[in-house]
Enzyme design. Sequence first.
Site, PDB file in Angstrom:
ATOM      1  N   THR A   1       0.825  -1.200   0.000  1.00 13.96           N
ATOM      2  CA  THR A   1       0.000   0.000   0.000  1.00 13.96           C
ATOM      3  C   THR A   1       0.863   1.255   0.000  1.00 13.96           C
ATOM      4  OG1 THR A   1      -1.843  -1.095   1.099  1.00 13.96           O
ATOM      5  CG2 THR A   1      -1.723   1.297   1.318  1.00 13.96           C
TER       6      THR A   1
ATOM      7  N   GLU B   1       1.613  -7.404   8.053  1.00 18.92           N
ATOM      8  CA  GLU B   1       2.278  -8.369   8.934  1.00 18.92           C
ATOM      9  C   GLU B   1       2.160  -7.986  10.399  1.00 18.92           C
ATOM     10  OE1 GLU B   1       6.147  -9.595   6.398  1.00 18.92           O
ATOM     11  OE2 GLU B   1       5.735  -7.498   6.645  1.00 18.92           O
TER      12      GLU B   1
END
Lengths: 337, 161
Positions: free
Chosen positions: A91, A292
Amino acid sequence: MAIRRGRGVAAVNYPTGMNLGGDPSQALVHSTPTGNFMVTLSSVDLGQGLKQIMAQICAETIGVPAELVTIDTGDTDTGPHCMGTFASRGTHRIGNAVIQAATEARQVMLEVAAEELEVNASDLETDGTGNIHVKGAPQKAISIFDTALAAHFKRGRSISGRGMFLVPRSYPEVETGAMKPATCYAHACTVVEVDVDDETGEVTVVSVKNVFEIGRALNPRMVEQQLVGGSWMGLSHALYETTEPYYPNREHGGTDFNQYLMPGPGDLAETEIIVLERPAADGPYGAKGPGEMCANPQIPAVANAIFDAVGVRIDHLPITPERILRALRAQAAPAGA
Amino acid sequence: MAKKVPVQVTLNGEERAEFVESGATLLNALRGRFGDTSPKGGCHQGTCGACSVIIDGELKLSCLTLAEACDGAEIVTTAGLATNSAMHPLQRAFAEGFAAQCGFCTPGMIMAAKALLDQKPDPTREDVIEALSGNICRCTGYEPIIQAVLAAAAASPHKAA
């Protein structure tokens, strides 16, 4: 022998992207003759929703509905360069490259519209639904469809743009070793409640409550989806998953999905997700990388909850019943025995 | 070269016949011969559920089913659920409920859910968990999938989906 309840908390900050030798990603944007926009990338959507997010970013920047944007990630041989989809960088890095490319394409689009309307391009704005008009005079307007047609067939202009976002390599300071491995960080805090059976060593996660600070949620439902799945995966890492249960001994390693444990639909903890948004100064529309980070804080929180419940510190993952029982036995043994 | 055997099935309502290699799994026959790639091959040993299809009304793992044993059978896969361009209520519930991420497990999940709703149109949460327990998902944490199945059941009350 009893079931003992414990509560643990943990917090993490997590870098967006990585920095080894510089971290670039490139994007190209061009319009079709009818005013649809194509974004060419080599970045890959693994299911995290990269295509949707890049379409939103491109649409927001150019000023068109997201449905008019097509993301083409077809071919890393012929597409522009991307370091890849990893390190929670998609992103942020690719989004910034798309903003840059879309900004350049928007400028050409406004220039063509200005020629068609016989006005100054700097006086034009988009309405977000597919039209360009003079600021303060919405009746003086041209559709993006007609603008693209004019660019292609009358003006000989390519409504297109190039984007390259680079986080340059960071070198450590010689004196202190200090360096800047990332430009922004996502944050999380998790509270886990567990029940530990001190006879069997079995752990049941009763609840997992997470607060995630992720910059800006560009697509809140997709962010929630990512965070719920990540929270589950964090618990899975804490208590279940390993390919090498007796590392470095390779015996007893799982050989198939039957032997690779993960919590199934019947093992779900009560899960809560709260999203905080503190936009990153260099993030695309403020976004950071939540991918993550969201699967990390559950692990130390579970370890802390187990300590709270039965008083043993487990520092090897996953925290299996065997490891808990061995630790309980060691704790109960008289000193020096 | 393995002997080829003819297999005739009703696949998603259509009469189909193909020659398949003797001993081929239904999964490989569907994907390789019948051109239906909606069942996915995850583990090829019956542990992940991604290849689930419905054979004569029962949920089966196509990776553990011999294709030639399906001669004469009626097979339903995820590719056959939509009516013209209208998604099946389960497909719509999965899409609206953000119940897929990478999507690899989704066809198997949807077939497992359909097999449940065909038998039990008004399931409890526990029924749904039981029905999905043979299907592995890596991305979602299962909760959105459970919610999507419950939402699909609520959207089409008391009729076989």
